[in-house]
Scaffold this motif. Structure first.
Motif, short mmCIF file in Angstrom:
data_model
loop_
_atom_site.label_atom_id
_atom_site.label_comp_id
_atom_site.label_asym_id
_atom_site.label_seq_id
_atom_site.Cartn_x
_atom_site.Cartn_y
_atom_site.Cartn_z
N ASP A 1 29.98 -4.91 3.91
CA ASP A 1 30.40 -6.31 3.95
C ASP A 1 31.92 -6.48 3.97
O ASP A 1 32.42 -7.60 4.03
CB ASP A 1 29.80 -7.10 2.78
N GLN A 2 32.64 -5.36 3.96
CA GLN A 2 34.09 -5.41 4.08
C GLN A 2 34.55 -5.29 5.53
O GLN A 2 35.74 -5.14 5.81
CB GLN A 2 34.73 -4.28 3.25
N TYR A 3 33.59 -5.36 6.48
CA TYR A 3 33.93 -5.23 7.90
C TYR A 3 33.37 -6.40 8.71
O TYR A 3 32.36 -7.01 8.35
CB TYR A 3 33.36 -3.91 8.46
N ILE A 4 34.04 -6.68 9.80
CA ILE A 4 33.57 -7.69 10.75
C ILE A 4 32.23 -7.26 11.33
O ILE A 4 32.03 -6.09 11.67
CB ILE A 4 34.60 -7.87 11.89
N CYS A 5 31.33 -8.21 11.46
CA CYS A 5 30.11 -8.01 12.24
C CYS A 5 30.34 -8.69 13.58
O CYS A 5 30.55 -9.90 13.65
CB CYS A 5 28.91 -8.62 11.52
N LEU A 6 30.31 -7.93 14.66
CA LEU A 6 30.61 -8.48 15.98
C LEU A 6 29.59 -9.53 16.40
O LEU A 6 29.93 -10.49 17.09
CB LEU A 6 30.66 -7.34 17.01
N GLN A 7 28.35 -9.37 15.96
CA GLN A 7 27.33 -10.37 16.28
C GLN A 7 27.62 -11.69 15.57
O GLN A 7 27.55 -12.77 16.17
CB GLN A 7 25.93 -9.86 15.88
N LYS A 8 27.97 -11.62 14.27
CA LYS A 8 28.26 -12.85 13.53
C LYS A 8 29.55 -13.50 14.03
O LYS A 8 29.67 -14.73 14.06
CB LYS A 8 28.37 -12.54 12.03
N LEU A 9 30.51 -12.68 14.45
CA LEU A 9 31.74 -13.24 15.00
C LEU A 9 31.44 -14.02 16.27
O LEU A 9 32.02 -15.09 16.51
CB LEU A 9 32.75 -12.12 15.27
N ASP A 10 30.53 -13.50 17.10
CA ASP A 10 30.12 -14.24 18.30
C ASP A 10 29.53 -15.59 17.94
O ASP A 10 29.84 -16.62 18.56
CB ASP A 10 29.10 -13.42 19.10
N GLU A 11 28.67 -15.59 16.92
CA GLU A 11 28.05 -16.84 16.49
C GLU A 11 29.10 -17.82 15.95
O GLU A 11 29.06 -19.02 16.22
CB GLU A 11 27.00 -16.56 15.42
N ALA A 12 30.08 -17.28 15.19
CA ALA A 12 31.10 -18.14 14.58
C ALA A 12 32.03 -18.75 15.63
O ALA A 12 32.40 -19.93 15.53
CB ALA A 12 31.91 -17.34 13.56
N ARG A 13 32.38 -17.97 16.65
CA ARG A 13 33.34 -18.50 17.63
C ARG A 13 32.70 -19.52 18.58
O ARG A 13 33.41 -20.27 19.24
CB ARG A 13 34.01 -17.36 18.41
N PHE A 14 31.38 -19.54 18.63
CA PHE A 14 30.70 -20.57 19.44
C PHE A 14 30.08 -21.64 18.56
O PHE A 14 29.33 -22.48 19.04
CB PHE A 14 29.62 -19.93 20.32
N GLY A 15 30.39 -21.59 17.26
CA GLY A 15 29.84 -22.56 16.33
C GLY A 15 30.67 -23.84 16.30
O GLY A 15 31.54 -24.07 17.14
N TRP B 1 35.62 -15.65 5.70
CA TRP B 1 35.27 -14.25 5.94
C TRP B 1 33.76 -14.07 6.00
O TRP B 1 33.24 -13.34 6.85
CB TRP B 1 35.87 -13.37 4.85
N GLN B 2 33.02 -14.74 5.13
CA GLN B 2 31.58 -14.56 5.07
C GLN B 2 30.86 -15.09 6.29
O GLN B 2 29.69 -14.77 6.51
CB GLN B 2 31.03 -15.20 3.79
N ARG B 3 31.53 -15.89 7.10
CA ARG B 3 30.91 -16.34 8.35
C ARG B 3 31.04 -15.30 9.46
O ARG B 3 30.45 -15.47 10.54
CB ARG B 3 31.52 -17.68 8.79
N MET B 4 31.80 -14.22 9.22
CA MET B 4 31.98 -13.22 10.28
C MET B 4 31.80 -11.78 9.79
O MET B 4 31.87 -10.85 10.58
CB MET B 4 33.37 -13.36 10.90
N ASN B 5 31.51 -11.58 8.49
CA ASN B 5 31.37 -10.21 8.01
C ASN B 5 29.91 -9.78 8.03
O ASN B 5 28.99 -10.60 8.13
CB ASN B 5 31.94 -10.07 6.60
N TRP B 6 29.71 -8.48 7.89
CA TRP B 6 28.34 -7.95 7.84
C TRP B 6 27.64 -8.46 6.59
O TRP B 6 28.25 -8.63 5.53
CB TRP B 6 28.40 -6.42 7.79
N ASP B 7 26.33 -8.72 6.72
CA ASP B 7 25.53 -9.03 5.55
C ASP B 7 24.18 -8.33 5.67
O ASP B 7 23.87 -7.71 6.69
CB ASP B 7 25.36 -10.54 5.35
N ALA B 8 23.39 -8.40 4.61
CA ALA B 8 22.16 -7.62 4.53
C ALA B 8 21.12 -8.01 5.57
O ALA B 8 20.17 -7.26 5.80
CB ALA B 8 21.57 -7.76 3.13
#
Length: 653
Positions: free
Chosen positions: A127-141, A185-192
């Motif tokens: 969870d200390q790293y960017i998740c590229l999938q979540k970043l995609d979702e955040a930038r089109f949110g 950060w939590q909108r773009m980081n890895w989660d479970a």
């Protein structure tokens, strides 16, 4: 780089030679560089010799200023080179691992003053790293999408390329984005809930690339307790999936702030179930050619999962001061859970037939099987009435059911204490009333070594402890009225420790109305990356740091931290985890609440005096200390020798 940092005589026991070398360092080499000789440090070194020589578990309680970190680092380094495997240093959280490797930190000191090349690398939690999938979702949110588009554009070029990787480097670490608050950060980081196994970007992921780097460490790998536990619990499943374990083979483990290890173990053993994740996983199977019987099972499972979560939602009750929800167990909920278990078993049987027909993608099939196995383990805990703890959390994508075993003792015995390696629990607070029984019992340890050494500092001269008295029972307004003159007295230079985020946020809102401290700069945990926040606090001498998680490990020597305000006594929260401990105890207050509170309070007070020159004041905001003589006596007993509580009228005058 020489393998051994001293002339090794193979005819003599290695650990005895290590101990002699370390004694020379503390008696001669470091004093010549300006360090003082500390008898407590040397005593600890001789105690650790036995633990490493005999591969035993040891509780090493050493007070502030004993230099315990240098001792365990030297032993871990020497043992790693002897065994040709790295040693693991597991710290309480991510902020503490950063402090260990920062310029001027303890590893840097050893490297400079002993002329050692130390290969120490950080292994951070996912969870200390960017998740590229979540970043995609955040930038089109719809929320701050421009911010995330800019962050996306700043990613390394190879992330966007589909060509073979020729040159790459680790990226996407939380520390690289100090300006983001925790919510951003939590909108773009890895989660479970991220399915990394089927992510097409996993080979260009910063998390994946960082693992390639730290796995090559020759001497030390530094991680959090949570990450080490996650490594242990996922070891077998990752092997089955053809993946490398999170950490490489290692020779020893040091748990710094070891009194927090049980909670890390429980967190790692936690199962998280979410309907939307389960549904998406099963629907993915339906995109291929499957037999009708499997398709029917999948539809039934999705429907049953939805019913179970509907009943779960009606069974939830909010918990004051927590983002967790209490689950009121009922026959109706148990029936729905058991029905889901039965449908999952049917799907597992159908998948066996499906795999023999080779109609499904083998990789996808393996992912589904692993997820179903996890769900069966989690829901299977409900078949034994007293074997589990559960709660629910709410998010924008729906309710999550969180389940963990009630006790982690058996798992720790099997996966940690049976490994036949030296294991060190190091902290200034491992014992309660001079006994290590509370820690040993919570971890399931029967056989261990232990020792305790006090801090060498003159607390009677350097530390003042005040407990304000109240006229209205210690309301928030009274506490605020007491905090303002305390902050004025030290002109900032203060750490405020809160029991919850809610109280921290209330303070953040209310303090803006206080003209008496309008000239002070306030820093708040959650507003930016934690190590950046700590560095800002240390550099700006008159600032004030408000935190919830910094009771342990924060090391700010000098005048920047001259005032510690404990907003309330840190009793354990009224949440499902601690409630289960209370239910299992004969005397919950004495066996659970008091030991936890005293350990945490000792840790919080330990943030004040970090060198012989430090001095300052600790204020404890508690009405109960005044009204409960037994509690007052217990708190007084943990104060350093010569320090007495002063009951002062600071509010409600």
């Amino acid at each position: 780089m020489a393998r051994y940092p001293f002339a090794y005589d193979r005819s003599q026991p290695y650990m005895k030679q290590v101990s002699d070398w370390i004694a020379d360092i503390f008696y001669d080499i470091l004093p010549e560089a300006g360090f003082e000789v500390r008898d407590e440090q040397i005593y600890m070194a001789f105690q650790l010799e036995r633990a490493f020589a005999e591969k035993q578990v040891i509780f090493a309680e050493a007070g502030v200023g004993t230099g315990k970190t240098l001792v365990y680092l030297l032993y871990a380094l020497c043992y790693a080179r002897y065994k040709n495997k790295p040693a693991i240093i597991a710290c309480a959280d991510e902020s503490l691992i950063e402090q260990l490797v920062k310029p001027g930190g303890d590893i840097d000191k050893l490297s400079r003053h002993l002329g050692l090349e130390i290969d120490a690398r950080l292994a951070k939690s996912p969870d200390q790293y960017i998740c590229l999938q979540k970043l995609d979702e955040a930038r089109f949110g719809h929320e701050e999408s421009e911010l995330y588009r800019e962050l996306y554009e700043e990613l390394p070029d190879f992330v966007h390329s589909r060509e073979a990787l020729q040159r790459f480097y680790a990226y996407g670490d939380r520390k690289m984005y100090p300006h983001l608050n925790d919510g951003q950060w939590q909108r773009m980081n890895w989660d479970a809930y991220q399915d990394c196994f089927v992510c097409e970007k996993r080979h260009r992921c910063g998390q994946t690339l960082s693992r390639e780097a730290y796995r090559k460490a020759a001497d030390l790998i530094i991680c959090s307790h949570d990450f080490y536990m996650e490594h242990l619990w996922t070891y077998d499943s990752r092997k089955r999936e053809g993946q490398l374990p999170l950490l490489p083979e290692h020779c020893a483990v040091v748990f710094d702030e070891g009194h927090l290890m049980e909670s890390a173990a429980q967190k790692a053993l936690t199962y998280k179930l979410k309907h939307i994740v389960f549904e998406e996983l099963l629907v993915r199977l339906l995109k291929g050619e499957v037999r009708e019987s499997l398709a029917v099972c999948i539809d039934r499972a999705i429907d049953q999962s939805e019913r179970m979560f509907d009943v779960l939602e009606r069974s939830c009750r909010p918990i004051a001061g927590s983002d967790r929800k209490q689950v009121a167990m009922s026959d109706e909920l148990l029936v729905e859970i058991h029905r889901l278990c039965d449908v999952l078993s049917e799907i597992e049987e159908e998948l066996v037939f499906e795999s023999e027909m080779f109609t499904l993608n083998d990789y996808q099939l393996k992912i589904v099987e692993e997820h179903l196995e996890m769900m069966q383990k989690a829901l299977g805990l409900f078949r034994q009435k007293h074997s589990f703890i559960c709660w629910a959390t709410e998010s924008i994508t729906g309710l999550s059911l969180v389940v963990m075993p009630r006790t982690v003792k058996e798992v720790l015995r099997e996966h940690v204490f049976s490994l036949g390696m030296p294991i060190v629990f190091s902290s200034a607070t491992l014992s309660v009333d001079g006994s290590f029984d509370y820690m040993a019992s919570s971890l399931g340890l029967d056989d261990y070594l232990s020792f305790a050494v006090d801090s060498p500092y003159d607390y009677e001269e350097r530390m003042e402890v005040v407990v304000p008295t109240w006229t209205e029972g210690g309301t928030f307004a009274e506490k605020m009225a007491a905090a303002v003159p305390l902050l004025q007295r030290t002109e900032g230079r203060a750490l405020l420790l809160f029991p919850s985020q809610q109280e921290l946020q209330q303070f953040k809102w209310e303090v803006g109305k206080e003209a008496g401290v309008a000239n002070l700069r306030f820093l708040y945990e959650g507003d930016s990356e934690i190590s950046h926040l700590i560095a800002s606090f240390q550099e700006d001498e008159h600032s004030v740091l408000a935190a919830v998680s910094l009771w342990e490990g924060l090391d700010i020597p000098g005048p920047s931290l001259s005032n510690v305000i404990v907003w309330s006594l840190p009793f354990p929260p009224n949440d499902p985890v601690f409630n289960s401990k209370r239910e299992a105890a004969n005397a919950p207050y004495e066996e659970v609440d008091i030991p936890y509170m005293l350990l945490r309070l000792r840790q919080g007070m330990g943030r004040l005096i970090r060198t012989r020159e430090d001095r300052g004041v600790i204020a404890i905001f508690s009405e109960r200390i005044h009204t409960d003589s037994g509690l007052r006596q217990r708190v007084a007993q943990i104060l350093p020798s010569g320090v007495e509580m002063k009951l002062e009228v600071l509010a409600g005058e």
